[in-house]
Design a protein around this motif. Sequence first.
Motif, PDB file in Angstrom:
ATOM      1  N   ALA A   1       1.064  -1.188   0.032  1.00  0.00           N
ATOM      2  CA  ALA A   1      -0.106   0.149   0.037  1.00  0.00           C
ATOM      3  C   ALA A   1       0.757   1.391   0.225  1.00  0.00           C
ATOM      4  O   ALA A   1       1.955   1.254   0.652  1.00  0.00           O
ATOM      5  N   PHE A   2       0.331   2.102  -0.804  1.00  0.00           N
ATOM      6  CA  PHE A   2       1.131   3.719  -0.647  1.00  0.00           C
ATOM      7  C   PHE A   2       0.564   4.447   0.388  1.00  0.00           C
ATOM      8  O   PHE A   2      -0.682   4.470   0.626  1.00  0.00           O
ATOM      9  N   THR A   3       1.562   5.043   1.168  1.00  0.00           N
ATOM     10  CA  THR A   3       1.115   5.641   2.380  1.00  0.00           C
ATOM     11  C   THR A   3       1.933   7.134   2.583  1.00  0.00           C
ATOM     12  O   THR A   3       2.904   7.278   2.120  1.00  0.00           O
ATOM     13  N   LYS A   4       1.578   7.825   3.484  1.00  0.00           N
ATOM     14  CA  LYS A   4       2.213   9.038   3.797  1.00  0.00           C
ATOM     15  C   LYS A   4       3.196   8.800   4.684  1.00  0.00           C
ATOM     16  O   LYS A   4       4.364   9.411   4.604  1.00  0.00           O
ATOM     17  N   ASN A   5       3.234   7.828   5.412  1.00  0.00           N
ATOM     18  CA  ASN A   5       4.304   7.640   6.584  1.00  0.00           C
ATOM     19  C   ASN A   5       4.421   6.049   6.774  1.00  0.00           C
ATOM     20  O   ASN A   5       3.713   5.591   7.706  1.00  0.00           O
ATOM     21  N   ASP A   6       5.250   5.296   6.110  1.00  0.00           N
ATOM     22  CA  ASP A   6       4.901   3.874   6.380  1.00  0.00           C
ATOM     23  C   ASP A   6       6.212   3.527   7.539  1.00  0.00           C
ATOM     24  O   ASP A   6       7.335   4.255   7.307  1.00  0.00           O
ATOM     25  N   GLU A   7       5.925   2.767   8.419  1.00  0.00           N
ATOM     26  CA  GLU A   7       6.739   2.465   9.722  1.00  0.00           C
ATOM     27  C   GLU A   7       7.914   1.397   9.092  1.00  0.00           C
ATOM     28  O   GLU A   7       9.010   1.435   9.872  1.00  0.00           O
ATOM     29  N   ARG A   8       7.781   0.915   8.115  1.00  0.00           N
ATOM     30  CA  ARG A   8       8.737  -0.052   7.652  1.00  0.00           C
ATOM     31  C   ARG A   8       9.892   0.683   6.855  1.00  0.00           C
ATOM     32  O   ARG A   8       9.677   1.827   6.224  1.00  0.00           O
ATOM     33  N   SER A   9      11.086  -0.048   6.892  1.00  0.00           N
ATOM     34  CA  SER A   9      12.420   0.635   6.189  1.00  0.00           C
ATOM     35  C   SER A   9      11.989   0.497   4.695  1.00  0.00           C
ATOM     36  O   SER A   9      11.164  -0.343   4.117  1.00  0.00           O
ATOM     37  N   LEU A  10      12.807   1.376   3.961  1.00  0.00           N
ATOM     38  CA  LEU A  10      12.791   0.966   2.568  1.00  0.00           C
ATOM     39  C   LEU A  10      13.097  -0.397   2.027  1.00  0.00           C
ATOM     40  O   LEU A  10      12.458  -0.943   1.024  1.00  0.00           O
ATOM     41  N   LEU A  11      14.037  -1.072   2.680  1.00  0.00           N
ATOM     42  CA  LEU A  11      14.458  -2.414   2.174  1.00  0.00           C
ATOM     43  C   LEU A  11      13.289  -3.384   2.589  1.00  0.00           C
ATOM     44  O   LEU A  11      13.004  -4.315   1.879  1.00  0.00           O
ATOM     45  N   GLU A  12      12.454  -3.178   3.833  1.00  0.00           N
ATOM     46  CA  GLU A  12      11.255  -4.082   4.124  1.00  0.00           C
ATOM     47  C   GLU A  12      10.507  -3.821   2.895  1.00  0.00           C
ATOM     48  O   GLU A  12       9.701  -4.668   2.661  1.00  0.00           O
ATOM     49  N   LEU A  13      10.029  -2.627   2.549  1.00  0.00           N
ATOM     50  CA  LEU A  13       8.905  -2.218   1.757  1.00  0.00           C
ATOM     51  C   LEU A  13       9.334  -2.733   0.242  1.00  0.00           C
ATOM     52  O   LEU A  13       8.674  -3.552  -0.343  1.00  0.00           O
ATOM     53  N   LEU A  14      10.725  -2.879  -0.214  1.00  0.00           N
ATOM     54  CA  LEU A  14      11.074  -3.563  -1.350  1.00  0.00           C
ATOM     55  C   LEU A  14      10.938  -5.091  -1.135  1.00  0.00           C
ATOM     56  O   LEU A  14      10.200  -5.572  -2.138  1.00  0.00           O
ATOM     57  N   THR A  15      11.168  -5.610  -0.148  1.00  0.00           N
ATOM     58  CA  THR A  15      11.115  -6.987   0.165  1.00  0.00           C
ATOM     59  C   THR A  15       9.657  -7.338   0.127  1.00  0.00           C
ATOM     60  O   THR A  15       9.553  -8.333  -0.517  1.00  0.00           O
ATOM     61  N   VAL A  16       8.900  -6.798   0.713  1.00  0.00           N
ATOM     62  CA  VAL A  16       7.306  -7.200   0.579  1.00  0.00           C
ATOM     63  C   VAL A  16       6.956  -7.343  -0.984  1.00  0.00           C
ATOM     64  O   VAL A  16       6.142  -7.971  -1.352  1.00  0.00           O
ATOM     65  N   ALA A  17       6.930  -6.192  -1.503  1.00  0.00           N
ATOM     66  CA  ALA A  17       6.482  -6.046  -2.850  1.00  0.00           C
ATOM     67  C   ALA A  17       7.380  -7.173  -3.678  1.00  0.00           C
ATOM     68  O   ALA A  17       6.501  -7.878  -4.623  1.00  0.00           O
ATOM     69  N   ALA A  18       8.501  -7.448  -3.447  1.00  0.00           N
ATOM     70  CA  ALA A  18       9.054  -8.623  -4.396  1.00  0.00           C
ATOM     71  C   ALA A  18       8.519  -9.892  -3.881  1.00  0.00           C
ATOM     72  O   ALA A  18       8.411 -10.597  -4.949  1.00  0.00           O
ATOM     73  N   ASP A  19       8.360  -9.959  -2.670  1.00  0.00           N
ATOM     74  CA  ASP A  19       7.701 -11.357  -2.246  1.00  0.00           C
ATOM     75  C   ASP A  19       6.366 -11.548  -2.994  1.00  0.00           C
ATOM     76  O   ASP A  19       6.226 -12.845  -3.169  1.00  0.00           O
ATOM     77  N   ARG A  20       5.606 -10.810  -2.751  1.00  0.00           N
ATOM     78  CA  ARG A  20       4.304 -10.786  -3.534  1.00  0.00           C
ATOM     79  C   ARG A  20       4.523 -11.102  -4.804  1.00  0.00           C
ATOM     80  O   ARG A  20       3.353 -11.823  -5.388  1.00  0.00           O
ATOM     81  N   ALA A  21       5.234 -10.507  -5.573  1.00  0.00           N
ATOM     82  CA  ALA A  21       5.208 -10.534  -7.115  1.00  0.00           C
ATOM     83  C   ALA A  21       5.763 -11.801  -7.347  1.00  0.00           C
ATOM     84  O   ALA A  21       5.258 -12.457  -8.338  1.00  0.00           O
ATOM     85  N   LEU A  22       6.662 -12.465  -6.781  1.00  0.00           N
ATOM     86  CA  LEU A  22       7.266 -13.624  -6.847  1.00  0.00           C
ATOM     87  C   LEU A  22       6.150 -14.836  -6.531  1.00  0.00           C
ATOM     88  O   LEU A  22       5.901 -15.876  -7.457  1.00  0.00           O
ATOM     89  N   LYS A  23       5.407 -14.499  -5.487  1.00  0.00           N
ATOM     90  CA  LYS A  23       4.359 -15.443  -5.264  1.00  0.00           C
ATOM     91  C   LYS A  23       3.319 -15.519  -6.395  1.00  0.00           C
ATOM     92  O   LYS A  23       2.846 -16.584  -6.710  1.00  0.00           O
ATOM     93  N   ASP A  24       2.994 -14.183  -6.847  1.00  0.00           N
ATOM     94  CA  ASP A  24       1.794 -14.165  -7.925  1.00  0.00           C
ATOM     95  C   ASP A  24       2.422 -14.840  -9.095  1.00  0.00           C
ATOM     96  O   ASP A  24       1.506 -15.427  -9.853  1.00  0.00           O
ATOM     97  N   ALA A  25       3.677 -14.919  -9.379  1.00  0.00           N
ATOM     98  CA  ALA A  25       4.126 -15.626 -10.656  1.00  0.00           C
ATOM     99  C   ALA A  25       4.596 -16.851 -10.513  1.00  0.00           C
ATOM    100  O   ALA A  25       4.863 -17.811 -11.468  1.00  0.00           O
ATOM    101  N   SER A  26       4.313 -17.537  -9.061  1.00  0.00           N
ATOM    102  CA  SER A  26       4.751 -18.768  -8.746  1.00  0.00           C
ATOM    103  C   SER A  26       6.256 -19.201  -9.021  1.00  0.00           C
ATOM    104  O   SER A  26       6.483 -19.875  -9.641  1.00  0.00           O
ATOM    105  N   THR A  27       7.089 -18.167  -9.079  1.00  0.00           N
ATOM    106  CA  THR A  27       8.503 -18.158  -9.009  1.00  0.00           C
ATOM    107  C   THR A  27       9.343 -18.082  -8.012  1.00  0.00           C
ATOM    108  O   THR A  27       9.330 -17.202  -7.369  1.00  0.00           O
ATOM    109  N   PRO A  28       9.970 -19.158  -7.710  1.00  0.00           N
ATOM    110  CA  PRO A  28      10.922 -19.168  -6.488  1.00  0.00           C
ATOM    111  C   PRO A  28      12.283 -18.318  -6.867  1.00  0.00           C
ATOM    112  O   PRO A  28      12.774 -17.859  -7.964  1.00  0.00           O
TER     113      PRO A  28
END
Length: 392
Positions: free
Chosen positions: A24-51
Motif C-alpha cells: 500500500a502507498f502511504t504518507k508514512n510507513d513504519e517499515r524501512s525502504l528495504l522492508e518495503l522492497l522485500t514485501v513487494a518482491a515477495d508478493r510478485a514472486l508468489k503471484d508468478a509462482s516463481t522461486p
Amino acid sequence: MTNQTRVGEQPQVYPSVAGVGMTAFTKNDERSLLELLTVAADRALKDASTPSENIDSLHVGNAAAEAFNSRSGFGNALAAQIGITNADTKRIENTSASGASAFLDAVDAIRAGRSDAALVVGGEKMSDADTATSTEIISRITHDAEYAQGITLPSFAGLATDRYLREYEADREDLAQIAVKNHANAAQNPYAQFENEVTVEDVLESPIVAAPLRLFDCCPTSDGAAAAVITSGGDGVQVAACESAVGTHAVADRSDPLMIESVRQAGKSAYTAAKVTPGDLDVACIHDAFSILEWLETEELGLAERGEAWRLTTDGTTARNGNLPINPGGGLKARGHPLGATGVSQIVELVWQLRGDAPNNRAVDSADIGLAINVAGFGNNTVCTILQGDAL
C-alpha cells in the motif's frame, strides 16, 4: 520491436509479466525502504509462482535513497534479503521515472537473452526526510538554470495550467474533475494512499500551491514499493512495447510549454513497436503528478486532439466505466507517488486490469491492451509501456 533493430537481426522475444505485487502507498510507513522492497518482491514472486532462486536478474528502481534514507546499495541488499544469488543485480535511477526505467532495463535483458526471469522492484521511502529536504531533492530535478532561479516543478505545472485554460475552452471546474475522478478510483483501491472521495468544491477550496493549481491538483509525497516478474515468453500479460525518449531538459527552451516531446516520442515509438494505434487502447495509466499533466500527456499520446483532452474528462470517457479509463487505480494524484515505485505500480495496475482481477472487484470492462506512461521531471525523459492481455 525497436529494440531488436538496435542489436541486429535476432529472433523476436516477447517478454511477459508473470506476476506482480505491491505494498500500500502511504504518507508514512513504519517499515524501512528495504522492508518495503522485500514485501513487494515477495508478493510478485508468489503471484508468478516463481522461486527466488530462478531469478536471473534483479532491477531496482529508486530515485534518491542516499538523500531520503542516507544509504545506498539497495539492489545488493534486496538480493540477499530474498535469497537471489548468481544473478545480475543493479539499481536504476531516472528521477520520477526510475520505476519504469528499471522495468525497461529488465525487458531489454529478456529481449537480449541475458535473462530468462527478471525481477523488477521499484520503491521510495520519502517520509524519512523532512519537508525542506524533500523539497530540495525534488527541486534538483530541474535544469540548473531553472533551479538557480527558484523555479520548481509545481511552478511549471501552474504556468502550463494557466496557459492551457487561457488558450482552450476548458475552465477551472473542468480541471478539478480530474482530481474528483482519480480520488473516486483510489477510494476503491486498497493500495491507494487516499481513501476519500472529493468534490469539485473541495478541489477549488483547497490551498493554492502554484496558481491556478491547488493542493488537490498535486500528487502527495509517499512511501511504498511495487514489483513485477518478467519472463521470456510463456503465460502472462505480454510486453508488446517498452520505449524511452528524452526531451528538452530546460522547459524555457521548449518551443511550446504545453508540448512534452519526450511523451510524444516515447508513445510514438511504443505504438510502432507494439503495432497498435491510440484507438486500440482499452485502459491507460497516465503520469498525473499534477492534474494538468493528465490532459497534456493524453494529447501527446494521440488520445485526444490538441486542446481537447479536457472533454474526455468532462464527458466521462476517462472514468473507470468510460470508453477509455485513465488511472483506474487513482493515478499519482490519489494512489500516491513514491518516486521509484510509481512506474512499476502502473505496470501492476495494468496487469491487474488486463487479467481482470484488480483488487476490490474494480476491473474495467474488457481490457486487452493497456498503456503506461512514466515521466521524469517535467517531461525531461519518458518511458512508455504497452501491455497486451492476449498472446502476441
